[in-house]
Scaffold this active site. Structure first.
Site, short mmCIF file in Angstrom:
data_model
loop_
_atom_site.label_atom_id
_atom_site.label_comp_id
_atom_site.label_asym_id
_atom_site.label_seq_id
_atom_site.Cartn_x
_atom_site.Cartn_y
_atom_site.Cartn_z
N TRP A 90 0.82 -1.22 0.00
CA TRP A 90 0.00 0.00 0.00
C TRP A 90 0.85 1.27 0.00
CZ3 TRP A 90 -4.38 -0.27 -2.11
CH2 TRP A 90 -5.14 -1.45 -2.01
N ASP A 160 -1.41 6.87 6.31
CA ASP A 160 -2.52 6.06 5.80
C ASP A 160 -2.83 5.04 6.90
OD1 ASP A 160 -4.21 4.23 4.67
OD2 ASP A 160 -2.95 3.77 2.93
N LYS A 184 -12.61 -1.05 6.98
CA LYS A 184 -12.04 -2.02 7.91
C LYS A 184 -12.62 -1.80 9.30
CE LYS A 184 -8.97 -2.98 4.62
NZ LYS A 184 -8.97 -2.41 3.28
#
Ligand code: PMP
Length: 348
Positions: A90, A160, A184
């Site tokens: 990511w 992030d 999430k």
């Protein structure tokens, strides 16, 4: 997964929300009732994370992926330098996207060790001219999580937190910007959370669309256009659930126990393994492989039959991955460990 009590509340109120005679998906986002949802969600989130007043909280769209670009467009010019810590898939994507928009460089890169370790901070090479330092607190695919907040050397720290936000308390004043896709620990997909120090707003690059400008969203109370009202409402219910469960300190302890148990089971067997350095193993996503990959399909099939879903590793990583987000009860982890032991015995 979402907490069951939240799903039950959603179901109960679906046809007639708050006595309105309609669902929360059908009311106007400008109406008083929805405005109260928005205000309460923000207030509860501020309480959970102890977000000071000099930080704006934005409820946006476009996922964390759009934030890869918005961060660069709001904090950097095409010619400015921005630093990235590349610790997995990511942060690799975040860095690549920023590379289209500014001079994104790598202050640290774990690709050489296969993203199994965070390079020691003494080995990082940040650029003092950088407009910000970006990192990914938890690499969802590789299962690598920072157990510490990086020292950003005076430049704004951008994080992030898509896959570990709300899993434990965080020290908000250490950060310039925090962003997270909701799907999430926050709520349904479609909502993106941004927490930004107010002095970093209003610096967007000239000429960009207003939808990409943090200041424009802050000025409009995150209602520059029609927001994803249902997702926002469910996120608000998740925040209430977190408060009822004892807040983030209680959540942190529960998450620590869950992850500890699973890693202990993996490390205690020669049948399963996890390659990540124990100092930076994720509490949220536990990737593991079987000693014999020929058994993967059978493992997944039997797990599915046992009611253990979503254990297949990311398509780029293979193997298995157990996600232990906030809503996963400890009993779910116990059931997985029991299943793993049984499977190992069966294959011995
Ligand atoms: N960052 C991280 C850490 C993620 O886990 C994800 C999604 N799994 C993303 C970014 C991309 O998020 P989105 O799909 O919301 O754009």
């Amino acid at each position: 997964m979402l907490p069951l009590p939240v799903l039950e509340r959603v179901r109960e109120a679906l046809p007639d929300w708050d006595g309105s005679g309609m669902s929360v998906m059908e009311v106007s986002h400008r109406g008083r009732a929805f405005r109260q949802v928005a205000e309460r969600a923000e207030a509860d989130l501020r309480e959970l994370l102890a977000i000071p007043d000099d930080y704006a909280v934005l409820f946006l769209q476009g996922g964390a992926t759009l934030q890869f670009a918005m961060v660069a467009l709001n904090l950097a010019e095409q010619h400015s330098v921005a630093d990235y810590l590349r610790t997995g898939a990511w942060s690799k994507k975040a860095h690549a996207e920023a590379g289209r928009l500014c001079r994104a460089r790598l202050a640290a890169d774990a690709s050489a060790n296969g993203y199994t370790r965070i390079p020691p901070s003494a080995d990082w090479a940040p650029d003092p001219r950088a407009r910000y330092l970006h990192y990914t607190t938890n690499e969802t695919i590789g299962g690598v999580e920072f157990a510490f907040v990086p020292e950003a050397g005076g430049v704004p720290l951008v994080a992030d937190m898509s896959s570990d936000i709300l899993s434990r308390p965080i020290d908000i004043p250490r950060f310039g910007i925090i962003y997270a896709g909701a799907q999430k620990n926050i709520g349904p997909a479609g909502l993106t959370l941004v927490i930004a120090r107010r002095d970093l707003l209003g610096r967007a690059r000239a000429g960009i669309p207003s939808m990409l400008d943090y200041q424009a969203h802050a000025d409009a109370g995150s209602m520059l256009n029609t927001p994803p009202t249902f997702a926002w409402h469910v996120a608000g219910l998740v925040f209430q659930w977190l408060k009822e469960e004892g807040g983030l300190t209680a959540m942190a302890e529960r998450n620590r126990r869950k992850a500890h148990k699973l890693y202990a089971a993996i490390d205690g067997s020669s049948f399963y393994s996890n390659a990540v350095d124990p100092a930076c193993r994720s509490r949220m996503n536990v990737p593991f492989v079987l000693a014999d990959p020929a058994l993967d399909a059978r493992f997944l099939e039997q797990a599915d039959t046992a009611g253990l879903a979503n254990l297949k590793g990311h398509r780029s990583a293979g193997g298995m991955r157990a996600s232990l987000y906030n809503a996963m009860p400890e009993a779910g982890v116990d059931a997985l460990i029991d299943f793993m032991r049984d499977f190992e015995t069966q294959c011995a």
